[in-house]
Design a protein around this motif. Sequence first.
Motif, PDB file in Angstrom:
ATOM      1  N   UNK A  48      -2.598 -25.760 -32.695  1.00  0.00           N
ATOM      2  CA  UNK A  48      -3.103 -27.002 -31.928  1.00  0.00           C
ATOM      3  C   UNK A  48      -3.419 -28.056 -32.953  1.00  0.00           C
ATOM      4  N   UNK A  49      -4.133 -27.468 -33.986  1.00  0.00           N
ATOM      5  CA  UNK A  49      -4.414 -28.735 -35.233  1.00  0.00           C
ATOM      6  C   UNK A  49      -3.271 -29.329 -35.702  1.00  0.00           C
ATOM      7  N   UNK A  50      -2.297 -28.634 -35.894  1.00  0.00           N
ATOM      8  CA  UNK A  50      -0.843 -29.304 -36.092  1.00  0.00           C
ATOM      9  C   UNK A  50      -0.293 -30.151 -35.170  1.00  0.00           C
ATOM     10  N   UNK A  51      -0.513 -29.961 -33.824  1.00  0.00           N
ATOM     11  CA  UNK A  51      -0.311 -30.812 -32.671  1.00  0.00           C
ATOM     12  C   UNK A  51      -0.983 -31.998 -32.761  1.00  0.00           C
ATOM     13  N   UNK A  52      -2.280 -31.893 -32.989  1.00  0.00           N
ATOM     14  CA  UNK A  52      -3.126 -33.147 -33.185  1.00  0.00           C
ATOM     15  C   UNK A  52      -2.725 -33.974 -34.342  1.00  0.00           C
ATOM     16  N   UNK A  53      -2.219 -33.478 -35.609  1.00  0.00           N
ATOM     17  CA  UNK A  53      -1.719 -34.094 -36.557  1.00  0.00           C
ATOM     18  C   UNK A  53      -0.663 -34.955 -36.123  1.00  0.00           C
ATOM     19  N   UNK A  54       0.273 -34.304 -35.520  1.00  0.00           N
ATOM     20  CA  UNK A  54       1.499 -34.814 -35.006  1.00  0.00           C
ATOM     21  C   UNK A  54       0.982 -36.026 -33.967  1.00  0.00           C
ATOM     22  N   UNK A  55      -0.029 -36.011 -33.411  1.00  0.00           N
ATOM     23  CA  UNK A  55      -0.518 -36.896 -32.388  1.00  0.00           C
ATOM     24  C   UNK A  55      -1.028 -38.173 -33.292  1.00  0.00           C
ATOM     25  N   UNK A  56      -1.602 -37.975 -34.434  1.00  0.00           N
ATOM     26  CA  UNK A  56      -1.903 -39.138 -35.183  1.00  0.00           C
ATOM     27  C   UNK A  56      -0.699 -39.956 -35.907  1.00  0.00           C
ATOM     28  N   UNK A  57       0.265 -38.906 -36.201  1.00  0.00           N
ATOM     29  CA  UNK A  57       1.605 -39.873 -36.699  1.00  0.00           C
ATOM     30  C   UNK A  57       2.246 -40.573 -35.494  1.00  0.00           C
ATOM     31  N   UNK A  58       1.989 -40.032 -34.400  1.00  0.00           N
ATOM     32  CA  UNK A  58       2.682 -40.770 -33.243  1.00  0.00           C
ATOM     33  C   UNK A  58       1.771 -42.153 -33.017  1.00  0.00           C
ATOM     34  N   UNK A  59       0.435 -41.906 -33.158  1.00  0.00           N
ATOM     35  CA  UNK A  59      -0.159 -43.055 -32.986  1.00  0.00           C
ATOM     36  C   UNK A  59       0.031 -44.326 -34.039  1.00  0.00           C
ATOM     37  N   UNK A 124       1.950 -29.436 -43.820  1.00  0.00           N
ATOM     38  CA  UNK A 124       2.486 -28.751 -42.349  1.00  0.00           C
ATOM     39  C   UNK A 124       3.605 -27.757 -43.011  1.00  0.00           C
ATOM     40  N   UNK A 125       4.202 -28.304 -43.661  1.00  0.00           N
ATOM     41  CA  UNK A 125       5.420 -27.203 -44.167  1.00  0.00           C
ATOM     42  C   UNK A 125       4.715 -25.961 -44.724  1.00  0.00           C
ATOM     43  N   UNK A 126       3.817 -25.851 -45.439  1.00  0.00           N
ATOM     44  CA  UNK A 126       3.083 -24.988 -46.075  1.00  0.00           C
ATOM     45  C   UNK A 126       2.355 -24.213 -45.077  1.00  0.00           C
ATOM     46  N   UNK A 127       1.678 -24.658 -43.924  1.00  0.00           N
ATOM     47  CA  UNK A 127       1.041 -24.094 -43.066  1.00  0.00           C
ATOM     48  C   UNK A 127       1.938 -23.313 -41.920  1.00  0.00           C
TER      49      UNK A 127
END
Length: 368
Positions: A48-59, A124-127
């Motif tokens: 879910x934290x990864x999804x939130x990070x992608x949301x910041x990039x989307x913004x 993200x790749x490492x996570x």
Amino acid sequence: MSQATRPDEPSRAEMRRWRRYLADERAEAAVYRDLARRRTGEERAILLALADAEGRHEAHWMSLLGEHAARVPAVSLRTRILGFFARRFGSVFVLALAQRAESRSPYESDAHATPAMAADERIHQEVVRGLAARGRVRLAGTFRAAVFGANDGLVSNLALVLGIGATGVSATTVLFTGIAGLLAGALSMGAGEYVSVRSQRELLAASSPDPDAHTAVPHLDVDANELALVYRARGMTEEEALDHARAVVAEYDPAVASARAAELRELGAAAEGHEEIGSAWGAAASSFSFFASGAIIPVIPYLLGLTGLAAVVTAAVLVGIALLVTGTIVGVLSGASPWRRAFRQLAIGYGAAAATYALGLAFGTTIA
């Protein structure tokens, strides 16, 4: 993350690129949320934290696009495939695909992506690698046997069938030779894998401490303490081992020692599976089944009644397709380039088959 600054007059190419980035960020966030629905605890929180990070990039891309953000194109085929597998399977295969996707981020070379976004993608790749590693450990033993078995069946039986077929013998002889090779190879692979995994598990079990060894402690001579030898064998210096052994003898409590022994037995039982090695029977069954499934493919043309050059070419094509598939799967699960692994498998398989085919032509007659 720094605030996105929208260029005064972005080019049409830039607008198309930003829309593509926006579509992919949205789709990747959806993939992580789909995976999170199938997880619990810490893994769910990480996804879910990864999804939130992608949301910041989307913004970020929405800020650059402004009113044009409404015209977002379809996501890339790669991301659609990733989302399909995430919704239906949620397995290590999907995490491996996600790891590969994160490794191909274009943000480091794009002037309109912030340094923080490029750094996010690298992390993200490492996570995702860490999450996928847990599944890879569980797959390692049986998966290794399965892939090795399938490729060995494909390559060895193709080489056998082509080598025998090139000598000019009848199609019936080639067919029964291929079936014999299938059975002999599958039985040999299954038996060999069982012995290999079982032996490795037995070696690990033999290295585990005896939980009942503590019963000898009350009878040890503190001045001639054999227990010190145990600790020296485990890596302590002579002085450290002697001091530790004397302390153990002096502080020995039968109740505490029995409780500790029970814990060791439980740990031993939990480790009995040795997930990184796999089950001996599971590895043997996988190896037998996958060898047989691979070895049957070169025989299919002869089962269908094909003969001569037509059978040879058909067998080579079918095996080539199968080698590309297995190589791609290995590449995806290892987080490496699937195409490189696929063509490596193909080159090795065709090289072995070509060698036996050439020998068959040299020592036989001609294909009927």
